[in-house]
Enzyme design. Structure first.
Site, mmCIF file in Angstrom:
data_model
loop_
_atom_site.group_PDB
_atom_site.id
_atom_site.type_symbol
_atom_site.label_atom_id
_atom_site.label_comp_id
_atom_site.label_asym_id
_atom_site.label_seq_id
_atom_site.Cartn_x
_atom_site.Cartn_y
_atom_site.Cartn_z
ATOM 1 N N LYS A 284 0.818 -1.207 0.000
ATOM 2 C CA LYS A 284 0.000 0.000 0.000
ATOM 3 C C LYS A 284 0.861 1.272 0.000
ATOM 4 C CE LYS A 284 -3.940 -2.321 0.494
ATOM 5 N NZ LYS A 284 -3.545 -3.745 0.625
HETATM 6 C C1 LIG Z 1 -4.212 -4.862 0.254
HETATM 7 C C2 LIG Z 1 -3.412 -6.095 0.228
HETATM 8 C C3 LIG Z 1 -3.668 -7.122 -0.695
HETATM 9 C C4 LIG Z 1 -4.808 -7.064 -1.669
HETATM 10 O O1 LIG Z 1 -4.638 -6.081 -2.656
HETATM 11 P P1 LIG Z 1 -5.900 -5.570 -3.512
HETATM 12 O O2 LIG Z 1 -5.368 -4.446 -4.295
HETATM 13 O O3 LIG Z 1 -6.921 -5.163 -2.507
HETATM 14 O O4 LIG Z 1 -6.352 -6.722 -4.334
HETATM 15 C C5 LIG Z 1 -2.822 -8.211 -0.690
HETATM 16 N N1 LIG Z 1 -1.810 -8.322 0.188
HETATM 17 C C6 LIG Z 1 -1.543 -7.370 1.089
HETATM 18 C C7 LIG Z 1 -0.426 -7.564 2.042
HETATM 19 C C8 LIG Z 1 -2.329 -6.216 1.142
HETATM 20 O O5 LIG Z 1 -2.062 -5.274 2.053
#
Ligand SMILES: *Cc1c(COP(=O)(O)O)cnc(C)c1O
Length: 493
Positions: A110
Site C-alpha cells: 500500500k
Molecule cells: C491490500 C493487500 C492485498 C490485496 O490487494 P488488492 O489491491 O486489494 O487486491 C494483498 N496483500 C496485502 C499484504 C495487502 O495489504
C-alpha cells in the site's frame, strides 16, 4: 487522459477524480483510453531510477500533471523506503520472479501508492481551486489504514479517518494503526468485517446530510481506498518498471513475455497489472490468487459473482474481502463502456448479492485471467517449502500467490516466466510465518518476530520491533451504522 465514472457518462480530469475519490453516482473513475508504450519505451524506462519511472508513468496516465511536476513528488514519496530500488525484482528457481513491494514505511505494498497519494491529492486540490480541508475517509482490511495514516500524517489541508474491522486485522497491523501520531489522524474500530466498513464509508460518500455537516465544518470528503484513481496510477508504474527491468536483463523476451500472479482482495493491484498490459507491457496471463474467500476464483471460473457465502477470517487478512470494489473498473471494459450495464450489475449485487455476465464476456474474462485460491493450510505449506527449498522468506499473502502460481502451472502446463507480486513483509505477519516454519514462539507478535529472525537470519525491519513500546493513542470503537457520527466525534476531540 480524461476519466469517466463506471456508472455514468460525465467526464472529469485526473485532478478532479483524485480530489473526489469516488464519483457522485457511486461509480469509480476509469480511464477513457490508455496510452501505449513501445519496446523502445520499455528500454528507456529500464535506464531510469524508480522515481523517474513512476513520474514518467503517471504523466502518461494522468492529464493535468507534467513529468517535471511529478518527479519531485515521486522522489519525496519514495524517500522513506529501505531499499534503493524501491520495488526490486528477485529471481527464484524455475523461471519465477518476485516483485517485492513491501519496502516502504508500513511494510506492505500500500505504501507504493499511499506515500504518493498525499502529493497528488494536495496538488490536485490546488489545481481544482479547492480551499476546504480534504477529509480522507478510509476503510481498511489492515494495510491501507496504516499506510494512509502514515502518508497523510500532518499534511497541511488534509485529515484522515481510518475504519478497521474490530478483531479482523493482525496484531501488528492493529498496533501500527492505534499508535499513529499526527494532529490530523483518527482511527476507529468497527464492529463488523471489512465489507461492512467499506460499505459504511461508501454510504457516507453518498449521504447528503453527512456531507452537509462536513461542509459546515469546512471539509470536503475524499478517499484513500484503492477506488481512488490516485492509488491506482502509482500501482501501474511498478508493473511497467518490473517488465522494463526483466526485458533489459534478458530474463524475459518481448514475444513470450511473462505471466503475473497477484495476491488479490479488492482487485486494485491486479487491475493495475491489467492496465499495464493494455499499455503494452508484455504480460500474458493474469493470475488472480485468493485465500479461502474465493469469490473471485468462482467469478473467473463461472462468470457469476456471488457474495452470498460465508466470510472466512484467514492468515492473509488483507485479502479477507467478498466485495472486490475495483472489479467494477474491469466490468466497464467487459461491458465495452456501457455504464448502464455496470449500473445494473452493481444494483443486482447490492440487492440480490450476485450478478452474472454473458458467455461472450466470460470468454473475454478467462482469456485474460486465471483464478485460484489457497486455504491457510496450503499457504503455510507453501511458505515452508519456499523457505526449505529456496531460502526465500515470505508472508502469508504472498504465500497464497506462490501456491496459486503453482496450481496454475500444474493445471495448464504453461511454463512462461512468472512474476509473483509480494505484497507484505513476512515480519508484519510474524506469528503465522513462524508457525508455518515450525519456529517455536513464546509470547506475542513481537516475540514471534524475534524468534523468526533468530531462526532464519533474515533481518526484521526496525519498524516492527519499535512498535512494541509505542503508546496506544486511539481507542474509539463504533457500530457499523454509526460511522458518520464517529467521524464527527473524531474532529471534536
Ligand atoms: C491490500 C493487500 C492485498 C490485496 O490487494 P488488492 O489491491 O486489494 O487486491 C494483498 N496483500 C496485502 C499484504 C495487502 O495489504
Amino acid at each position: 487522459m480524461p476519466f469517466i465514472s463506471t456508472r455514468g457518462a460525465e467526464q472529469v480530469s485526473a485532478p478532479e477524480a483524485i480530489v473526489r475519490g469516488i464519483a457522485p453516482d457511486g461509480g469509480l473513475y476509469a480511464p477513457v483510453s490508455l496510452p501505449r508504450l513501445t519496446k523502445e519505451d520499455f528500454a528507456a524506462l529500464a535506464g531510469m531510477d524508480y522515481a523517474s519511472r513512476a513520474a514518467h508513468t503517471l504523466a502518461l496516465l494522468l492529464d493535468g500533471f507534467t513529468e517535471e511536476e511529478l518527479l519531485p513528488m515521486a522522489r519525496a514519496a519514495y524517500s522513506r523506503f529501505d531499499c534503493d530500488k524501491i520495488a526490486p525484482v528477485k529471481a527464484l528457481e524455475r523461471n519465477r520472479y518476485v516483485l517485492e513491494l513491501f519496502h516502504g514505511p508500513t511494510l506492505a505494498f500500500k505504501d507504493m501508492a499511499l506515500q504518493f497519494l498525499p502529493w497528488l491529492m494536495t496538488a490536485s486540490a490546488r489545481k481544482q481551486g479547492e480551499n476546504r480541508e480534504i477529509a480522507i475517509l478510509t476503510a481498511t482490511s489492515g494495510d491501507t489504514g496504516k499506510a494512509a495514516l502514515e502518508g497523510f500524517q500532518d499534511v497541511p489541508g488534509t485529515s484522515v479517518t481510518v475504519f478497521y474491522p474490530q478483531g479482523g486485522v493482525s496484531a501488528v497491523q492493529e498496533k501500527q494503526m492505534v499508535t499513529s501520531q499526527g494532529k490530523n489522524v483518527h482511527v476507529c474500530a468497527v464492529k463488523g468485517n471489512f465489507d461492512d466498513a467499506q460499505t459504511g464509508v461508501k454510504t457516507l460518500f453518498g449521504d447528503p446530510a453527512f456531507i452537509e455537516k462536513m461542509n459546515a465544518l469546512g471539509k470536503t470528503l475524499s478517499s484513500a481506498n484503492s477506488i481512488n484513481l490516485g492509488r491506482l496510477a502509482p500501482q501501474v508504474a511498478y508493473y511497467l518498471s518490473a517488465c522494463a527491468e526483466l526485458l533489459a536483463q534478458g530474463n524475459i523476451n518481448w514475444e513470450t513475455g511473462l505471466n503475473v500472479c497477484v495476491p488479490t482482495g479488492n482487485f486494485g493491484n491486479i487491475l493495475a497489472a491489467w492496465y499495464a498490459k493494455r499499455m503494452g507491457a508484455p504480460i500474458k496471463k493474469l493470475i488472480c490468487a485468493s485465500n479461502r474467500n474465493d469469490v473471485l476464483t468462482d467469478f473467473i471460473r463461472t462468470g457469476i459473482y456471488d457474495r452470498v457465502r460465508p466470510f472466512h477470517k484467514t492468515i492473509s487478512p488483507s485479502m479477507d474481502i467478498l466485495i472486490s470494489s475495483n472489479l467494477e473498473r474491469f466490468l466497464l471494459e467487459l461491458a465495452q463502456g456501457d455504464t448502464a450495464q455496470v449500473n445494473a450489475w452493481m444494483k443486482e449485487l447490492k440487492e440480490q448479492g450476485r450478478y452474472e455476465i454473458t458467455d461472450a464476456q466470460k470468454a473475454q474474462l478467462t482469456d485474460a485471467f486465471f483464478g485460484g485460491f489457497a486455504d491457510d493450510e496450503a499457504t503455510k505449506k507453501e511458505i515452508a517449502a519456499l523457505w526449505r527449498e529456496e531460502h526465500y522468506l515470505t508472508d502469508p499473502h504472498t504465500g497464497v500467490a506462490m501456491e496459486v502460481g503453482e496450481q496454475y502451472r500444474r493445471e495448464t502446463g504453461d511454463e512462461t516466466p512468472m512474476l509473483i507480486v509480494s505484497t507484505a513483509s513476512p515480519y508484519k505477519f510474524a506469528a503465522d510465518v513462524a508457525q508455518a516454519l515450525s519456529v517455536e514462539v513464546n509470547g506475542d507478535a513481537f516475540a514471534a518476530a524475534q524468534a523468526l529472525e533468530a531462526a532464519t537470519q533474515v533481518k526484521a525491519p526496525k519498524a516492527v520491533l519499535a512498535l512494541k513500546d509505542m503508546p496506544v493513542l486511539h481507542t474509539r470503537v463504533c457500530e457499523k451504522d454509526q460511522m458518520g457520527q464517529a467521524v464527527l466525534e473524531g474532529f471534536s476531540d
